[in-house]
Scaffold this active site. Structure first.
Site, PDB file in Angstrom:
ATOM      1  CE  LYS A  89     -11.455  -8.066  47.340  1.00 36.23           C
ATOM      2  NZ  LYS A  89     -11.720  -7.469  46.158  1.00 36.23           N
ATOM      3  CD  GLN A 110      -5.764 -10.125  42.479  1.00 37.44           C
ATOM      4  OE1 GLN A 110      -5.757  -9.536  40.896  1.00 37.44           O
ATOM      5  NE2 GLN A 110      -4.973  -9.212  43.762  1.00 37.44           N
ATOM      6  CE  LYS A 113      -1.721  -8.506  43.575  1.00 38.96           C
ATOM      7  NZ  LYS A 113      -2.168  -7.442  42.370  1.00 38.96           N
ATOM      8  CE  LYS A 125      -7.251  -7.492  38.181  1.00 36.20           C
ATOM      9  NZ  LYS A 125      -6.176  -6.552  39.194  1.00 36.20           N
ATOM     10  N   GLY A 164     -11.297  -2.718  42.227  1.00 35.75           N
ATOM     11  CA  GLY A 164     -11.034  -1.397  40.974  1.00 35.75           C
ATOM     12  C   GLY A 164      -9.636  -2.384  40.536  1.00 35.75           C
ATOM     13  CG  ASP A 165      -6.423  -3.566  37.642  1.00 38.09           C
ATOM     14  OD1 ASP A 165      -5.494  -3.825  38.728  1.00 38.09           O
ATOM     15  OD2 ASP A 165      -5.815  -3.875  36.229  1.00 38.09           O
ATOM     16  CB  THR A 208      -1.764  -0.094  45.589  1.00 40.98           C
ATOM     17  OG1 THR A 208      -3.923  -0.535  45.570  1.00 40.98           O
ATOM     18  CG2 THR A 208      -1.149  -1.124  44.900  1.00 40.98           C
ATOM     19  CG  ASN A 239      -5.909   3.806  43.554  1.00 42.96           C
ATOM     20  OD1 ASN A 239      -5.405   3.114  43.918  1.00 42.96           O
ATOM     21  ND2 ASN A 239      -6.310   4.924  44.877  1.00 42.96           N
ATOM     22  CB  SER A 376      -9.781  -5.833  48.627  1.00 45.61           C
ATOM     23  OG  SER A 376      -9.903  -4.713  48.066  1.00 45.61           O
TER      24      SER A 376
END
Ligand code: NDP
Ligand code: 2IT
Length: 444
Positions: A89, A110, A113, A125, A164-165, A208, A239, A376
Site C-alpha cells: 500500500k 511506507q 508508517k 510506492k 495519490g502522492d 493527511t 493536498n 486509505s
C-alpha cells in the site's frame, strides 16, 4: 562492526547512487540499534537485510502521445517493498525528479508508517518522472491510461493498492481507475483516493493534513498547550498543505505563509484559504497570484526564505529535504516549538539533529503524515464491506488513529530510554510489528 553498521555499509555498496534511499535507511536502522541488541535472533535470520531489500521492483516504459502528435516516453515504477502485515500500500508520485532512489526511500518509509496505523497494510510506492505541469486534460488522461495499461497486471485489491502522492490527486486516480476497470473488468478497491461517486471514502481528501494537525494538537495538549493563537507556517500548497491549513485554522491557529515550487507568500493577517483553494484546486495556477488578490500579502521568489519567518509551529508539507540544517537553525533561533512533518522526509538528517538538540517537539513524517494512508485503509475496508461511512465516522476514526500513533511512539521511545525522541519512537514502534510478522513467516 555492529550488525546495523554492516547492513548499512552493504546496502550503500550494493545500491550506489541512491542518496535518498541511503538517507532513509540510515535514519531508520540507526534508531533500531537497541531493538536488534535485544533480539539477537534477528541477525541470524538476516532480518534487516530482508527488511531493506524490496520484495519486488517493477520498472516499465510509459509511452504516450501529446496533443501535437509527438510521442513521449517516461519511466514507470512500482516498488513492492514489504507485504508482511498486509497487501502493498502506498502512493504514486508523478514528478520530473522521480527516480528509483526516491521511490525506494518512500517505500521503505511506507512500511513503518503503515504499520504505525495499526491497520493491515504492507509497504509500497510507485510513480513516474512524468511532469504534469502545463499538460492538457487529454494529455494527463492518456498518460494515466498508458501508465495503468502496464501497472494493472501487477496490482489488485488484495495484492497492491496504490493511491495519490505528489502530482497524483483525485483527477489522476479517476483516469487510472477507469483504465484498470476497463482492462481487468473489476470494480474493486484497487486504488484509494477514488471519487465519492465510485467507491471513495469521505475524509480521504482531507486526511493527511487533518491527521497531521490532530497529532500536533495532541502533542501540545500533552504539554498543557494547544494550537489556539499559535503562528504557523506551512510549506507547499498541495493536498497535504491545504488541509493542514484548514484544520490548523479551525483549531484557532494563524497560518501566515505557504509556498509552491516557485516561491512563497506571506500574509501576516492570516492566509485566506478560500483564495488558495481557488488558485490551486480550481485554476491549477501559481501561488504568486495570491499577492495580486489579497491586499497586504507579499510574494517572494524562491522557497527557502519561508523558514526565516518567525513561527511557533512549522509544518513542512511539500517534499523531501526541504528543511536544511541552516533552515532548522533559523527556525530554532526564531522560537519554533513544534515541527510536524506532513511531507515525506522533509527534514535532512542534520536538520533533525538541530531540532532535537534544541528540545523542539519533532514529529517525524512516518507518524505525523500517516493519516492519509490510514484513511486509505478505511476506504479499503468500506470497499470490501460494500459500506459507506459518514464524514463524522471516518473523521473520528482518523483522529483516534493519530492520537494512538502519538502515544505508541512516545511509549516506544520511553521503553528504550529515549524519551521525547519521536524519530526513534516511530521507527521502533513501526518496526516491532513488521519484525514479528516477518519472523513468524519464515525466510521469505
Ligand atoms: P501535491 O502534488 O498536491 O502538492 C505538492 C506541493 O509541494 C505543491 O505545492 C508543490 O509545488 C510542492 N512541491 C513539490 N515538489 C517541490 C519541490 N521540489 N520544491 C518545492 N516545492 C515542491 O502533493 P501532496 O500534497 O499530496 O504531497 C506533499 C507531500 O506530502 C509529499 O512529500 C508526499 O509524499 C507527502 N504525503 C502525501 C500524502 C497524501 O495523501 N497526498 C500522504 C502522506 C504524505 P508545485 O505545484 O510548484 O510543484
Ligand atoms: O505517503 C503516503 O503515505 C501517501 N502518499 C498516501 C498513500 C496511500 O496509500 O494513501
Amino acid at each position: 562492526m555492529s550488525y546495523v553498521t554492516s547492513v548499512l555499509e552493504t546496502l550503500k555498496a550494493k545500491n550506489p547512487n541512491e542518496p535518498e534511499f541511503h538517507q532513509a535507511a540510515t535514519e531508520i536502522l540507526t534508531s533500531l540499534e537497541p531493538v536488534v541488541a535485544r533480539h539477537p535472533e534477528y541477525e541470524a535470520a538476516a532480518l534487516l537485510e530482508r527488511f531493506t531489500e524490496p520484495e519486488r521492483v517493477i520498472l516499465f516504459r510509459v509511452p504516450w502521445v501529446d496533443d501535437g502528435g509527438k510521442v513521449h516516453v517516461n519511466k514507470g515504477y512500482r516498488v513492492q517493498f514489504n507485504s508482511a502485515i498486509g497487501p502493498y500500500k502506498g502512493g504514486l508520485r508523478f514528478h520530473p525528479s522521480v527516480n528509483l532512489s526516491i521511490i525506494k526511500f518512500l517505500g521503505l518509509e511506507q512500511i513503518l508508517k503503515n504499520s504505525l496505523t495499526g491497520l493491515p497494510i504492507g509497504g509500497g510506492k510507485g510513480g513516474s518522472d512524468f511532469d504534469p505541469k502545463g499538460k492538457s486534460e487529454g494529455e494527463i488522461m492518456r498518460f494515466c491510461q498508458s501508465f495503468m495499461t502496464e501497472l494493472c497486471r501487477h496490482i489488485g485489491q488484495d495484492t497492491d493498492v496504490p493511491a495519490g502522492d505528489i502530482g497524483v490527486g483525485g483527477r489522476e486516480i479517476g483516469y487510472l481507475f477507469g483504465q484498470y476497470k476497463r482492462i481487468r473488468d473489476e470494480h474493486v478497491g484497487v486504488l484509494t483516493g477514488r471519487g465519492l461517486s465510485y467507491g471513495g471514502s469521505l475524509v480521504r481528501t482531507e486526511a493527511t493534513g487533518y491527521g497531521l494537525v490532530y497529532m500536533v494538537e495532541e502533542a501540545l495538549d500533552c504539554r498543557g498547550d494547544s494550537l489556539a493563537g499559535k503562528t504557523v507556517i506551512i510549506s507547499g500548497s498541495g493536498n497535504v498543505a491545504i488541509y493542514a491549513c484548514e484544520k490548523a485554522q479551525a483549531l484557532g491557529a494563524k497560518v501566515v505563509a505557504m509556498y509552491d515550487s516557485n516561491g512563497y507568500i506571506y500574509d501576516k493577517a492570516g492566509i485566506r484559504l478560500d483564495v488558495i483553494k481557488e488558485i490551486k484546486e480550481k485554476e491549477r495556477a501559481r501561488i504568486r497570484v495570491y499577492a495580486d488578490r489579497v491586499a497586504g500579502s507579499e510574494y517572494h521568489e524562491g522557497c527557502s526564505g519561508i523558514w526565516a519567518i518567525p513561527c511557533d509551529v512549522a509544518l513542512p508539507c511539500a517534499t523531501q529535504n526541504e528543511v536544511s540544517e541552516a533552515s532548522a537553525k533559523l527556525l530554532v533561533k526564531n522560537g519554533v516549538k513544534v515541527v510536524g512533518e506532513g511531507a515525506n522526509m522533509p527534514t535532512t538528517l542534520e536538520g533533525i539533529s538541530v531540532f532535537q538538540k534544541a528540545g523542539v517537539v519533532f514529529l517525524p513524517a512516518k507518524a505525523a503524515n500517516a493519516g492519509g494512508v490510514a484513511t486509505s485503509a478505511l476506504e479499503m475496508a468500506q470497499s470490501s464491506g460494500r459500506l459507506f461511512w459518514t464524514f463524522e465516522e471516518v473523521d473520528r476514526k482518523l483522529k483516534g488513529i493519530m492520537v494512538n500513533i502519538y502515544h505508541n511512539m512516545d511509549n516506544a521511545a520511553k521503553a528504550y530510554g529515549r524519551e521525547g525522541d519521536y524519530v526513534a519512537g516511530a521507527n521502533i514502534a513501526g518496526f516491532e510489528k513488521v519484525a514479528a510478522a516477518m519472523m513468524a513467516q519464515g525466510i521469505v
